[in-house]
Design a protein around this motif. Structure first.
Motif, PDB file in Angstrom:
ATOM      1  N   ASP A  29      33.744 123.867 -11.941  1.00  0.00           N
ATOM      2  CA  ASP A  29      33.837 124.479 -10.644  1.00  0.00           C
ATOM      3  C   ASP A  29      35.091 123.879  -9.246  1.00  0.00           C
ATOM      4  OD1 ASP A  29      32.583 121.985  -9.168  1.00  0.00           O
ATOM      5  OD2 ASP A  29      31.497 122.514 -10.229  1.00  0.00           O
ATOM      6  N   THR A  77      18.911 113.882  -8.063  1.00  0.00           N
ATOM      7  CA  THR A  77      19.232 115.244  -7.213  1.00  0.00           C
ATOM      8  C   THR A  77      20.158 114.410  -6.261  1.00  0.00           C
ATOM      9  OG1 THR A  77      18.742 116.630  -5.840  1.00  0.00           O
ATOM     10  CG2 THR A  77      17.196 115.117  -5.562  1.00  0.00           C
ATOM     11  N   THR A  78      21.046 114.864  -5.642  1.00  0.00           N
ATOM     12  CA  THR A  78      21.456 114.495  -4.447  1.00  0.00           C
ATOM     13  C   THR A  78      20.950 115.469  -2.806  1.00  0.00           C
ATOM     14  OG1 THR A  78      23.460 115.320  -4.585  1.00  0.00           O
ATOM     15  CG2 THR A  78      23.247 112.620  -5.446  1.00  0.00           C
ATOM     16  N   LYS A  79      20.352 116.302  -3.403  1.00  0.00           N
ATOM     17  CA  LYS A  79      20.183 117.947  -2.538  1.00  0.00           C
ATOM     18  C   LYS A  79      18.957 117.399  -1.516  1.00  0.00           C
ATOM     19  CE  LYS A  79      22.544 120.481  -5.720  1.00  0.00           C
ATOM     20  NZ  LYS A  79      21.953 121.770  -6.736  1.00  0.00           N
TER      21      LYS A  79
HETATM   22  P1  ADP Z   1      19.058 119.304  -8.405  1.00  0.00           P
HETATM   23  O1  ADP Z   1      19.864 120.904  -8.325  1.00  0.00           O
HETATM   24  O2  ADP Z   1      17.456 120.739  -8.347  1.00  0.00           O
HETATM   25  O3  ADP Z   1      19.438 118.466  -7.586  1.00  0.00           O
HETATM   26  P2  ADP Z   1      19.964 119.060 -11.229  1.00  0.00           P
HETATM   27  O4  ADP Z   1      19.213 118.142 -12.279  1.00  0.00           O
HETATM   28  O5  ADP Z   1      20.099 120.894 -11.323  1.00  0.00           O
HETATM   29  O6  ADP Z   1      18.902 119.425 -10.248  1.00  0.00           O
HETATM   30  O7  ADP Z   1      20.970 118.614 -10.130  1.00  0.00           O
HETATM   31  C1  ADP Z   1      20.943 116.953  -9.921  1.00  0.00           C
HETATM   32  C2  ADP Z   1      22.463 116.464  -9.335  1.00  0.00           C
HETATM   33  O8  ADP Z   1      23.160 116.609  -9.818  1.00  0.00           O
HETATM   34  C3  ADP Z   1      22.755 118.083  -8.019  1.00  0.00           C
HETATM   35  O9  ADP Z   1      22.222 117.125  -6.861  1.00  0.00           O
HETATM   36  C4  ADP Z   1      23.299 117.350  -7.799  1.00  0.00           C
HETATM   37  O10 ADP Z   1      23.881 115.720  -6.616  1.00  0.00           O
HETATM   38  C5  ADP Z   1      24.092 117.054  -9.125  1.00  0.00           C
HETATM   39  N1  ADP Z   1      24.910 118.206  -9.465  1.00  0.00           N
HETATM   40  C6  ADP Z   1      24.880 118.900 -10.282  1.00  0.00           C
HETATM   41  N2  ADP Z   1      25.646 119.830 -10.715  1.00  0.00           N
HETATM   42  C7  ADP Z   1      27.170 119.450  -9.943  1.00  0.00           C
HETATM   43  C8  ADP Z   1      28.020 120.347  -9.489  1.00  0.00           C
HETATM   44  N3  ADP Z   1      28.601 121.530 -10.386  1.00  0.00           N
HETATM   45  N4  ADP Z   1      29.190 119.580  -8.204  1.00  0.00           N
HETATM   46  C9  ADP Z   1      28.411 118.723  -8.304  1.00  0.00           C
HETATM   47  N5  ADP Z   1      26.947 118.293  -8.393  1.00  0.00           N
HETATM   48  C10 ADP Z   1      26.003 118.745  -9.115  1.00  0.00           C
END
Ligand code: ADP
Length: 476
Positions: free
Chosen positions: A408, A427-429
């Protein structure tokens, strides 16, 4: 109707009148010769404008003109007689030919009108191409779907309706099909990605049929936009995918509690042995034999703990999975197409770059699609605030593995979580659960592969995972 008759016979009369004037003007050059060749255009004109009747009328009129201008010499001179007899035979023949031509052109017009009415009303987008891939017709629904008008697209290569790499490869596919008969989409139907005139992409279901006419071949494609399926259906799919997510979460919760329980025992044993070793070290004379024994036992217990984790993982991975032989390229394309449902509104450009002709992999299709879905959704979410939103996915062959890539142009992985990215609950969300990536890793490792995240050289993140190809024996 009577207007038409007047027109048909009127043109024959007018043409005969013209030739009469011509004959009169050139009279002195003709002397006693019939020279019927000058009447042939009149009969031809009458035949093609009005058919058999007017052609016969024109023939009779021309014979009359000839008889009038030559008088007796028409029958006394054998050359004239032969000439006139030939003309008398030629006239009706031309008439019948004209008639047939008119009938066929009317039938062709009717067929064209019929086809046009189908093209205007068929609810799916319908595109007809020839064997060189050139668009021959484009339905009203296709116009709405792709944003091209028939005038713009008819005559161009159908690859204009596809994103790269299909755009570059389509001619080669078609050529291969025409020479080898190998089918990839024709007669089968697939979920693929299409491109609109504004460059945006969308998932679509494509079915292609083939029609052979003497010396010609046509392919008719029916396209259904998957993003336009009823909202209810989309909601259902979202619910299903949430359900899968939740069920995996539950499985993981169970796994975590079993691990905690099972592993407690060897861990406390390890602690005890190490404590024992520490006590031994504090003694005045060092009993190395006993110390080695204590450390050996601690190591054994640690290995036992490792074994338990491995066993549990295998158990979870085996669970209810169903492995089948899949093409990596098709698997990825379908998963991406599904993941793109709902991404339409976000204006993401998707490019698919895959190696062709790859060996198959043996996988649980649903699980691998779940991985792709998670990675694509993360990528789309990451690009939500980016100016450039380009998602590049693909699968390439390296040695005995397929490497899947989802790249991406988002902000990249936050520096605080790079080391723990694949751990659960990272997670950062704001509303994130942080389990997506850890599930991806469990699934990929259970399939004998690896998963990694790397910075994208142009900005953003590249997620890569590998899956081993099936052995030759497994394919049968
Ligand atoms: P969630 O999406 O519920 O936070 P995930 O395990 O899928 O859980 O992702 C963990 C973390 O990894 C996300 O919160 C984000 O900070 C980071 N992350 C995942 N995919 C990406 C991406 N394509 N670009 C940037 N950060 C990402």
């Amino acid at each position: 109707m009577s207007d038409r008759i007047w027109y048909r016979y009127g043109t024959a009369l007018a043409a005969a009148a013209l030739v009469l004037m011509l004959r009169a003007a050139l009279d002195r050059f003709f002397e006693d010769r019939t020279f019927t060749i000058i009447y042939v255009p009149v009969v031809l004109f009458a035949a093609f404008a009005g058919g058999r009747g007017p052609a016969l009328l024109a023939t009779v009129l021309c014979l009359g003109i000839s008889a009038k201008s030559l008088g007796k010499s028409l029958v006394t001179d054998p050359a004239n007689l032969i000439d006139i007899a030939c003309f008398a035979i030629l006239g009706p023949i031309l008439g019948f030919m004209g008639d047939r031509l008119l009938r066929e052109s009317k039938q062709a017009r009717d067929r064209q009108a019929h086809l046009q009415s189908i093209l205007d009303t068929v609810p799916d987008a319908m595109i007809v191409i020839d064997d060189r891939g050139i668009v021959r017709s484009f339905s009203a629904a296709a116009e709405r779907l792709f944003g091209w008008s028939p005038a713009e697209i008819v005559g161009r290569n159908v690859s204009s309706l596809m994103p790269q790499p299909y755009r570059g490869e389509h001619d080669r596919y078609l050529e291969r099909y025409l020479t080898t008969g190998e089918r990839r989409i024709i007669g089968i139907g697939r979920i693929v990605v299409g491109e609109r005139s504004d460059g945006s992409t969308f998932p679509m279901e494509l079915a292609v049929g083939e029609a052979k006419a003497p010396g010609d071949r046509f392919f008719t494609g029916f396209v259904r936009d998957l993003t336009e399926r009823r909202a209810q259906e989309r909601r259902l799919q979202e619910l299903q995918s949430e359900l899968v997510h939740v069920s995996r979460l539950t499985a993981m919760g169970e796994m975590a509690s079993s691990i905690a329980h099972e592993i407690n025992q060897p861990l406390s044993a390890v602690t005890n042995y190490i404590r024992g070793a520490t006590t031994l070290m504090a003694a005045e004379t060092l009993d190395t034999a006993r110390m080695r024994d204590a450390l050996d036992r601690a190591a054994q217990q640690a290995l036992r703990a490792g074994d338990i984790i491995k066993r549990l993982r295998e158990f979870v991975a085996k669970g209810e999975t169903e492995h089948s032989l899949e093409s990596p390229v098709t698997l990825l394309e379908e998963a991406v197409a599904l993941a793109l449902l709902g991404a339409k509104e976000q204006g993401v450009r998707v490019a698919i770059r895959s190696d062709r002709d790859m060996p198959s992999i043996i996988v649980d299709k649903i699980q691998i699609q779940q991985v792709v879905l998670n990675l694509v959704r993360n990528a789309i979410e990451a690009m939500a605030t980016s100016a450039r939103r380009e998602l590049t996915v693909g699968v390439t062959k390296t040695g005995d593995e397929a490497i899947f890539t989802i790249a991406d142009t988002g902000p990249g992985i936050s520096s605080g979580i790079t080391d723990r990215l694949f751990q659960p609950f990272v997670t950062t969300k704001e509303h994130g659960m942080g389990v997506g990536l850890s599930i991806c890793r469990t699934i990929i490792e259970a399939h004998g592969g690896r998963i990694d995240a790397l910075p994208n050289p142009g900005g953003g993140t590249v997620f890569q995972f590998t899956l081993p190809f099936a052995e030759a024996g497994e394919e049968t």
